[in-house]
Design an enzyme around this catalytic site. Structure first.
Site, PDB file in Angstrom:
ATOM      1  N   LYS A   1       0.879  -1.179   0.000  1.00 36.19           N
ATOM      2  CA  LYS A   1       0.000   0.000   0.000  1.00 36.19           C
ATOM      3  C   LYS A   1       0.910   1.221   0.000  1.00 36.19           C
ATOM      4  CE  LYS A   1      -4.109   1.796   2.392  1.00 36.19           C
ATOM      5  NZ  LYS A   1      -5.053   1.872   1.282  1.00 36.19           N
TER       6      LYS A   1
HETATM    7  C1  LIG Z   1      -6.512   0.027  -4.218  1.00 37.19           C
HETATM    8  C2  LIG Z   1      -7.216  -0.514  -3.039  1.00 37.19           C
HETATM    9  N1  LIG Z   1      -7.720  -1.756  -3.085  1.00 37.19           N
HETATM   10  C3  LIG Z   1      -8.368  -2.297  -2.042  1.00 37.19           C
HETATM   11  C4  LIG Z   1      -8.563  -1.584  -0.877  1.00 37.19           C
HETATM   12  C5  LIG Z   1      -9.277  -2.218   0.276  1.00 37.19           C
HETATM   13  O1  LIG Z   1      -8.378  -2.592   1.268  1.00 37.19           O
HETATM   14  P1  LIG Z   1      -8.799  -2.608   2.792  1.00 37.19           P
HETATM   15  O2  LIG Z   1     -10.023  -3.438   2.885  1.00 37.19           O
HETATM   16  O3  LIG Z   1      -7.647  -3.204   3.500  1.00 37.19           O
HETATM   17  O4  LIG Z   1      -9.059  -1.200   3.178  1.00 37.19           O
HETATM   18  C6  LIG Z   1      -8.065  -0.284  -0.773  1.00 37.19           C
HETATM   19  C7  LIG Z   1      -8.229   0.495   0.447  1.00 37.19           C
HETATM   20  O5  LIG Z   1      -7.375   0.553   1.258  1.00 37.19           O
HETATM   21  C8  LIG Z   1      -7.374   0.262  -1.868  1.00 37.19           C
HETATM   22  O6  LIG Z   1      -6.877   1.500  -1.822  1.00 37.19           O
END
Ligand SMILES: Cc1ncc(COP(=O)(O)O)c(C=O)c1O
Length: 350
Positions: free
Chosen positions: A174
């Site tokens: 991330k």
């Molecule tokens: C690109 C992306 N995909 C998926 C998610 C979902 O991830 P999470 O459920 O850990 O927030 C997020 C959000 O954080 C995101 O930015």
């Protein structure tokens, strides 16, 4: 919520915590500043997390804190960010910032980035000479895709932008840089009157939304793209998978073609910000009956019952900030010190 002039609108932010955690200390919001020549501003060298703290009868509770912080550490490891912080320290700091904000519910944002050593400045792409800085901020954040979206669903498009390839920018981390791709997807969607865009991977298979994972219901089976479709290993995605297992709903990781989205019985997004949000149309084609489908509703209700602390989660998912320990009242044998449990953190199901 978003329209063509969506650039003037944003998710509701009723309150912001007036302190920020920085390298082990709490500083005033106004003092949380960086130099404009910081490496991160020029080369995108940051990793971050987004965590929700929910209002419950036992006071505010952080949702899947250890899993989020573990992903934060994983992102830092991928980018060779050699920092000093441990899982426990960052969990404690996140709990403390949520406490200091004195809000019933909040969103917690840890970020680690390459800054600038003002006495020995380094301006090249090579990140190693630049010091690392770690901050955690918090604010109260509304419904990411709009208040109505949770019930009525959102209208989305398939983006003309692809998600990054696994050997260009790893979606598994991330990182701030990945969100340049997300911004292209999001802006295109907004400019064309949609709430969100769905990106395909480099092979043309469904990947994810600009800030959400995606699920498809086909008959009585729930499907979601595997990690090999260049997705973030979403913690809400993992929660949905575990909720399906708990509810006895068949759940599979599968590569999904674009056209399958048009034929789906139900579609929904999952994400910390978006929570569980139904999708009611894709490229102006109605999904199923064009609203929130019954399986989506069941999963969504279960998710919200768990986040409110009203239903037993499949694991120790809630950290009650005024009790300072994770809920260990499940029968899974996890202790408060247990390692984060993610079903599919780094590998796909099959
Ligand atoms: C690109 C992306 N995909 C998926 C998610 C979902 O991830 P999470 O459920 O850990 O927030 C997020 C959000 O954080 C995101 O930015």
């Amino acid at each position: 919520m978003f329209s063509k002039d969506g650039n003037s609108k944003d998710v509701k932010t009723p309150r912001i915590c007036d302190v920020v955690w920085h390298n082990g200390e709490f500083i005033k919001w106004n003092d949380a500043r960086v130099h404009v020549m910081s490496h991160v501003l020029h080369y995108g060298s940051s990793v971050f997390e987004g965590i929700r703290c929910y209002s419950t009868k036992r006071g505010p509770a952080v949702f899947r804190l250890r899993e989020h912080i573990q992903r934060f550490l994983n992102s830092a490891k991928i980018y060779r960010m050699d920092h000093e912080w441990t899982l426990d320290q960052l969990c404690d700091a996140s709990v403390e910032i949520a406490r200091r904000g004195e809000m019933d519910q909040c969103y917690i944002r840890p970020i680690l980035f390459r800054s600038l050593d003002e006495e020995h400045p380094a301006f090249g792409v090579n990140p190693f000479p630049n010091p690392l800085a770690c901050y955690i901020g918090s604010w109260d954040w509304g419904k990411y895709l709009g208040d109505e979206a949770i019930e009525n669903g959102v209208d989305v498009c398939v983006s003309s932008w692809n998600r990054m390839t696994p050997n260009s920018l790893p979606a598994m981390a991330k990182s701030g840089a990945n969100y340049m791709n997300s911004q292209l997807i999001k802006m295109e969607a907004i400019m064309n009157g949609f709430s969100e865009g769905i990106a395909l991977d480099d092979r043309g298979y469904v990947s994810e939304g600009s800030g959400e994972n995606i699920f498809m219901v086909s008959g009585d089976t729930v499907l979601t793209p595997p990690l090999s479709s260049s997705i973030l290993p979403g913690i809400t995605r993992d929660s949905v998978i575990q909720i399906c297992e708990q509810l006895g709903i068949s759940i599979k990781e599968r590569t999904i073609q674009r056209a399958a989205l048009y034929l789906a019985d139900e579609l929904f997004f999952s994400g910390t910000a978006a929570e569980v949000t139904p999708i009611r149309s894709v490229d102006h084609i109605k999904v199923g009956a064009g609203g929130r489908g019954p399986i989506t509703k069941r999963i969504q209700q279960t998710f919200f019952e768990i986040t409110k602390g009203e239903r037993q989660a499949p694991g120790p998912w809630l950290t009650y900030i005024n009790e300072q320990k994770q809920d260990t009242s499940d029968n899974n044998g996890f202790s408060a010190e247990a390692e984060p449990v993610m079903t599919f953190q780094t590998a796909s199901l099959d």
